[in-house]
Design an enzyme around this catalytic site. Structure first.
Site, PDB file in Angstrom:
ATOM      1  N   ASN A 218       0.850  -1.197   0.000  1.00 12.12           N
ATOM      2  CA  ASN A 218       0.000   0.000   0.000  1.00 12.12           C
ATOM      3  C   ASN A 218       0.884   1.246   0.000  1.00 12.12           C
ATOM      4  O   ASN A 218       2.102   1.142  -0.063  1.00 12.12           O
ATOM      5  CB  ASN A 218      -0.946  -0.031   1.212  1.00 12.12           C
ATOM      6  CG  ASN A 218      -0.166  -0.102   2.498  1.00 12.12           C
ATOM      7  OD1 ASN A 218       0.582   0.798   2.836  1.00 12.12           O
ATOM      8  ND2 ASN A 218      -0.315  -1.206   3.225  1.00 12.12           N
ATOM      9  N   ASP A 287      -4.520  -6.332   5.084  1.00 11.16           N
ATOM     10  CA  ASP A 287      -5.646  -7.080   5.656  1.00 11.16           C
ATOM     11  C   ASP A 287      -5.703  -8.488   5.072  1.00 11.16           C
ATOM     12  O   ASP A 287      -6.228  -9.407   5.686  1.00 11.16           O
ATOM     13  CB  ASP A 287      -6.965  -6.361   5.358  1.00 11.16           C
ATOM     14  CG  ASP A 287      -7.086  -5.083   6.173  1.00 11.16           C
ATOM     15  OD1 ASP A 287      -6.627  -5.089   7.330  1.00 11.16           O
ATOM     16  OD2 ASP A 287      -7.611  -4.086   5.653  1.00 11.16           O
ATOM     17  N   LYS A 297       8.564 -17.252 -10.618  1.00 17.81           N
ATOM     18  CA  LYS A 297       7.814 -16.121 -11.160  1.00 17.81           C
ATOM     19  C   LYS A 297       6.558 -16.609 -11.884  1.00 17.81           C
ATOM     20  O   LYS A 297       6.638 -17.524 -12.714  1.00 17.81           O
ATOM     21  CB  LYS A 297       8.726 -15.350 -12.133  1.00 17.81           C
ATOM     22  CG  LYS A 297       8.085 -14.100 -12.671  1.00 17.81           C
ATOM     23  CD  LYS A 297       9.011 -13.385 -13.648  1.00 17.81           C
ATOM     24  CE  LYS A 297       8.271 -12.260 -14.322  1.00 17.81           C
ATOM     25  NZ  LYS A 297       8.905 -11.809 -15.549  1.00 17.81           N
ATOM     26  N   ILE A 315      -3.197  -7.643  14.278  1.00 13.12           N
ATOM     27  CA  ILE A 315      -2.202  -7.381  15.326  1.00 13.12           C
ATOM     28  C   ILE A 315      -2.814  -6.558  16.458  1.00 13.12           C
ATOM     29  O   ILE A 315      -2.689  -6.878  17.639  1.00 13.12           O
ATOM     30  CB  ILE A 315      -0.992  -6.608  14.746  1.00 13.12           C
ATOM     31  CG1 ILE A 315      -0.402  -7.347  13.545  1.00 13.12           C
ATOM     32  CG2 ILE A 315       0.070  -6.370  15.819  1.00 13.12           C
ATOM     33  CD1 ILE A 315       0.596  -6.538  12.736  1.00 13.12           C
ATOM     34  N   PHE A 331      -4.921   3.030  14.674  1.00 14.81           N
ATOM     35  CA  PHE A 331      -5.218   4.042  13.669  1.00 14.81           C
ATOM     36  C   PHE A 331      -6.377   3.522  12.825  1.00 14.81           C
ATOM     37  O   PHE A 331      -6.613   2.314  12.764  1.00 14.81           O
ATOM     38  CB  PHE A 331      -4.001   4.281  12.760  1.00 14.81           C
ATOM     39  CG  PHE A 331      -3.117   5.401  13.244  1.00 14.81           C
ATOM     40  CD1 PHE A 331      -2.303   5.228  14.353  1.00 14.81           C
ATOM     41  CD2 PHE A 331      -3.099   6.619  12.589  1.00 14.81           C
ATOM     42  CE1 PHE A 331      -1.490   6.258  14.808  1.00 14.81           C
ATOM     43  CE2 PHE A 331      -2.289   7.654  13.025  1.00 14.81           C
ATOM     44  CZ  PHE A 331      -1.491   7.475  14.129  1.00 14.81           C
ATOM     45  N   LYS A 345     -14.154   0.457  15.120  1.00 15.28           N
ATOM     46  CA  LYS A 345     -12.875  -0.235  15.362  1.00 15.28           C
ATOM     47  C   LYS A 345     -12.453  -0.091  16.826  1.00 15.28           C
ATOM     48  O   LYS A 345     -11.941  -1.029  17.436  1.00 15.28           O
ATOM     49  CB  LYS A 345     -11.773   0.318  14.434  1.00 15.28           C
ATOM     50  CG  LYS A 345     -11.920  -0.178  12.999  1.00 15.28           C
ATOM     51  CD  LYS A 345     -10.907   0.435  12.039  1.00 15.28           C
ATOM     52  CE  LYS A 345     -11.201  -0.027  10.622  1.00 15.28           C
ATOM     53  NZ  LYS A 345     -10.432   0.651   9.575  1.00 15.28           N
ATOM     54  N   LYS A 349     -12.312  -3.755  18.462  1.00 11.32           N
ATOM     55  CA  LYS A 349     -10.961  -4.248  18.770  1.00 11.32           C
ATOM     56  C   LYS A 349     -10.599  -3.991  20.233  1.00 11.32           C
ATOM     57  O   LYS A 349      -9.480  -4.264  20.656  1.00 11.32           O
ATOM     58  CB  LYS A 349      -9.934  -3.588  17.845  1.00 11.32           C
ATOM     59  CG  LYS A 349     -10.189  -3.874  16.354  1.00 11.32           C
ATOM     60  CD  LYS A 349      -8.987  -3.470  15.502  1.00 11.32           C
ATOM     61  CE  LYS A 349      -9.305  -3.617  14.022  1.00 11.32           C
ATOM     62  NZ  LYS A 349      -8.115  -3.605  13.158  1.00 11.32           N
TER      63      LYS A 349
HETATM   64  O1  PMT Z   1       2.895   6.023   6.590  1.00  8.00           O
HETATM   65  P1  PMT Z   1       2.347   7.337   6.089  1.00  8.00           P
HETATM   66  O2  PMT Z   1       2.573   7.527   4.605  1.00  8.00           O
HETATM   67  O3  PMT Z   1       2.835   8.506   6.899  1.00  8.00           O
HETATM   68  O4  PMT Z   1       0.760   7.285   6.248  1.00  8.00           O
HETATM   69  C1  PMT Z   1       0.230   7.223   7.535  1.00  8.00           C
HETATM   70  C2  PMT Z   1      -0.941   6.242   7.599  1.00  8.00           C
HETATM   71  C3  PMT Z   1      -2.081   6.774   6.759  1.00  8.00           C
HETATM   72  C4  PMT Z   1      -0.522   4.864   7.101  1.00  8.00           C
HETATM   73  C5  PMT Z   1      -1.323   6.147   9.124  1.00  8.00           C
HETATM   74  O5  PMT Z   1      -1.698   7.420   9.588  1.00  8.00           O
HETATM   75  C6  PMT Z   1      -2.463   5.167   9.318  1.00  8.00           C
HETATM   76  O6  PMT Z   1      -3.633   5.481   9.166  1.00  8.00           O
HETATM   77  N1  PMT Z   1      -2.111   3.888   9.670  1.00  8.00           N
HETATM   78  C7  PMT Z   1      -3.074   2.797   9.776  1.00  8.00           C
HETATM   79  C8  PMT Z   1      -3.402   2.302   8.393  1.00  8.00           C
HETATM   80  C9  PMT Z   1      -4.385   1.123   8.433  1.00  8.00           C
HETATM   81  O7  PMT Z   1      -3.989   0.029   8.167  1.00  8.00           O
HETATM   82  O8  PMT Z   1      -5.618   1.449   8.857  1.00  8.00           O
HETATM   83  P2  PMT Z   1      -6.827   0.382   8.929  1.00  8.00           P
HETATM   84  O9  PMT Z   1      -8.023   1.226   9.178  1.00  8.00           O
HETATM   85  O10 PMT Z   1      -6.832  -0.474   7.714  1.00  8.00           O
HETATM   86  O11 PMT Z   1      -6.450  -0.514  10.166  1.00  8.00           O
HETATM   87  C10 PMT Z   1      -6.890  -0.196  11.475  1.00  8.00           C
HETATM   88  C11 PMT Z   1      -5.834  -0.535  12.484  1.00  8.00           C
HETATM   89  O12 PMT Z   1      -5.632  -1.946  12.515  1.00  8.00           O
HETATM   90  C12 PMT Z   1      -4.469   0.105  12.238  1.00  8.00           C
HETATM   91  O13 PMT Z   1      -3.954   0.554  13.465  1.00  8.00           O
HETATM   92  C13 PMT Z   1      -3.630  -1.066  11.698  1.00  8.00           C
HETATM   93  O14 PMT Z   1      -2.240  -0.921  12.064  1.00  8.00           O
HETATM   94  C14 PMT Z   1      -4.252  -2.245  12.414  1.00  8.00           C
HETATM   95  N2  PMT Z   1      -4.137  -3.528  11.719  1.00  8.00           N
HETATM   96  C15 PMT Z   1      -4.717  -3.745  10.518  1.00  8.00           C
HETATM   97  C16 PMT Z   1      -4.629  -4.995   9.936  1.00  8.00           C
HETATM   98  C17 PMT Z   1      -3.943  -6.017  10.597  1.00  8.00           C
HETATM   99  N3  PMT Z   1      -3.807  -7.216  10.086  1.00  8.00           N
HETATM  100  N4  PMT Z   1      -3.382  -5.774  11.796  1.00  8.00           N
HETATM  101  C18 PMT Z   1      -3.477  -4.552  12.373  1.00  8.00           C
HETATM  102  O15 PMT Z   1      -2.960  -4.345  13.476  1.00  8.00           O
END
Ligand code: PMT
Length: 412
Positions: A218, A287, A297, A315, A331, A345, A349
């Site tokens: 991403n 995700d 390949k 996580i 986040f 969330k 979570k």
């Molecule tokens: O890195 P930059 O370019 O500065 O951009 C910053 C950012 C936009 C990446 C950052 O501010 C941000 O939003 N990070 C979280 C991105 C994300 O994966 O959001 P989500 O809404 O899809 O996930 C929600 C939360 O679950 C996040 O805290 C993520 O770390 C966590 N997660 C998601 C999937 C997974 N398998 N495990 C997780 O822990």
């Protein structure tokens, strides 16, 4: 006029844009700021120090070893006097010196000695600005917490057109105004607000391999997470960073674990989380990942093909479910219904706090130097919230760290 009564140390390096710095001094003085000027020897070729002396009301400093300066440690006292060090214009050569830690004149020595925020307004020919060496230096300085103002695109003194013009003095003043305005909202005790706390932060993207040469990923650059690392260190915490693949340099004081896939990030975070007081999940974790990563390949055959993906382990949710869980901050990155998804969330979570940001637009979110956050936390059976408006990620990170420090003791 939020620069009122602030001490601004203006460094002028040797570029034609130095003439704009005279206007800059006037504008800063009009805002009520006190300005002292330091010039490099090349700057003296472009503009006379008397101009700055008359405009600033202070003698201009040019020499590192100045016998007239009390106890000959003028660079240290000047550095301590400053609320902000502003270098405008900053030439390619001067930027390279700062990036490599050279201190062979007064201004470069001041840069090293400064403990206040540093703003740099680059000015140079567009080809010099575009050179990888310059860009690497800029990236390094940003990673060290230096704020860049500009450059702007347009006609250049050399007759060429492109990116490299120094930002206009009004715009530079605007950056300082907003810095001082925002900084007024940070508590004076920010430097100790996480003293002795152990903070674990995930940052950057993950890469999910499809075959030996391709992966799903991403747009995360890691800037938000790395800014949080610096802010947590500034707040007195011990910091561990679990970083996906990014091109940023982590601060030396942080312990860093580099990972690539969501599974590796999961393993690293889960093994470390019980030893930390606070976990901040700023990484953009995949995700879904391919069920099979081919060992050879994948060849091109059919007009269409299908990838089979499986959910990765969450996580954040699993950290929050630990018996000895750290204060857990997630986040949420959303393209629509930001507040609703973030609050879902937060609850689903079982988080202590969530910082929601818009992604996919023109400003903020992925890869930008700026961002805005809508922060939610559980409070007395309800949900508390605070808006952190669009600003540099480094300052935004400090605001979020402060908010975490205010909430953290209430949960422990
Ligand atoms: O890195 P930059 O370019 O500065 O951009 C910053 C950012 C936009 C990446 C950052 O501010 C941000 O939003 N990070 C979280 C991105 C994300 O994966 O959001 P989500 O809404 O899809 O996930 C929600 C939360 O679950 C996040 O805290 C993520 O770390 C966590 N997660 C998601 C999937 C997974 N398998 N495990 C997780 O822990």
């Amino acid at each position: 006029m939020t620069s009122t009564n602030k001490h601004i140390l203006l460094g002028v390096a040797g570029g034609i844009a130095a003439y704009k710095s005279a206007v800059l001094v006037r504008l800063l003085r009009k805002r009520g700021a006190e300005v002292k000027v330091v010039m490099t020897s090349s700057a003296l070729q472009f503009i006379c120090p008397l101009t700055f002396q008359a405009l600033s009301g202070h003698a201009v400093h040019t020499e590192l070893l100045d016998a007239e300066t009390e106890n000959a440690m003028g660079h240290i006292s000047l550095a301590r006097w400053a609320d902000v060090l502003l270098i405008a214009p900053a030439t390619a050569n001067f930027i390279a010196k700062c990036s490599h830690g050279l201190a062979d004149d007064l201004l470069s020595t001041l840069y090293l000695a400064a403990s206040c925020p540093v703003y740099i307004a680059p000015a140079m020919n567009q080809a010099m600005w575009g050179k990888p060496a310059t860009q690497e230096n800029i990236t390094k300085l940003k990673a060290h917490g230096v704020y860049m103002i500009g450059p702007e695109a347009g006609d250049q003194a050399c007759g060429e057109t492109g990116l490299g013009r120094m930002a206009e003095p009004e715009a530079i003043c605007g950056h300082l105004d907003s810095y001082f305005y925002d900084a007024g909202e940070l508590v004076a005790t920010f430097g100790q607000c996480l003293q002795g706390r152990k903070v674990l932060i995930s940052a950057g993207p993950t890469r999910e391999p499809l075959d030996p040469v391709r992966y799903l990923t991403n747009r995360s650059s890691g800037k938000m997470g790395y800014a949080l690392v610096r802010a947590a260190l500034d707040a007195g915490a011990e910091v561990t960073l679990i970083s996906g693949p990014v091109s940023l340099t982590a601060p030396d004081q942080a312990e860093v674990v580099h990972v690539e896939t969501a599974a590796q990030m999961y393993a690293a975070v889960m093994s470390m989380a019980p030893r930390h007081d606070i976990y901040i999940g700023a990484a953009a974790v995949a995700d879904y990942s391919p069920v099979v990563a081919e060992t050879r390949k994948i060849k091109k055959h059919d007009a269409q093909t299908t990838l089979i993906l499986q959910k990765t382990q969450d996580i954040l949710a699993d950290v929050a479910a630990l018996a000895a869980r750290p204060f857990t901050v997630g986040f949420a990155a959303e393209t629509h219904d930001l507040d609703a998804y973030a609050q879902t969330k937060l609850k689903q979570k079982n988080l202590d706090m969530i910082a929601a940001n818009w992604v996919g637009g023109e400003q903020g979110g992925f890869d930008s130097g700026q961002n805005a956050l809508q922060v939610f936390w559980c409070s007395d059976g309800g949900v508390g919230q605070k808006t952190l408006p669009m600003t540099d990620k480094s300052y935004l990170a400090k605001q979020l760290i402060q908010l975490i420090s205010e909430r953290y003791p209430k949960q422990s």
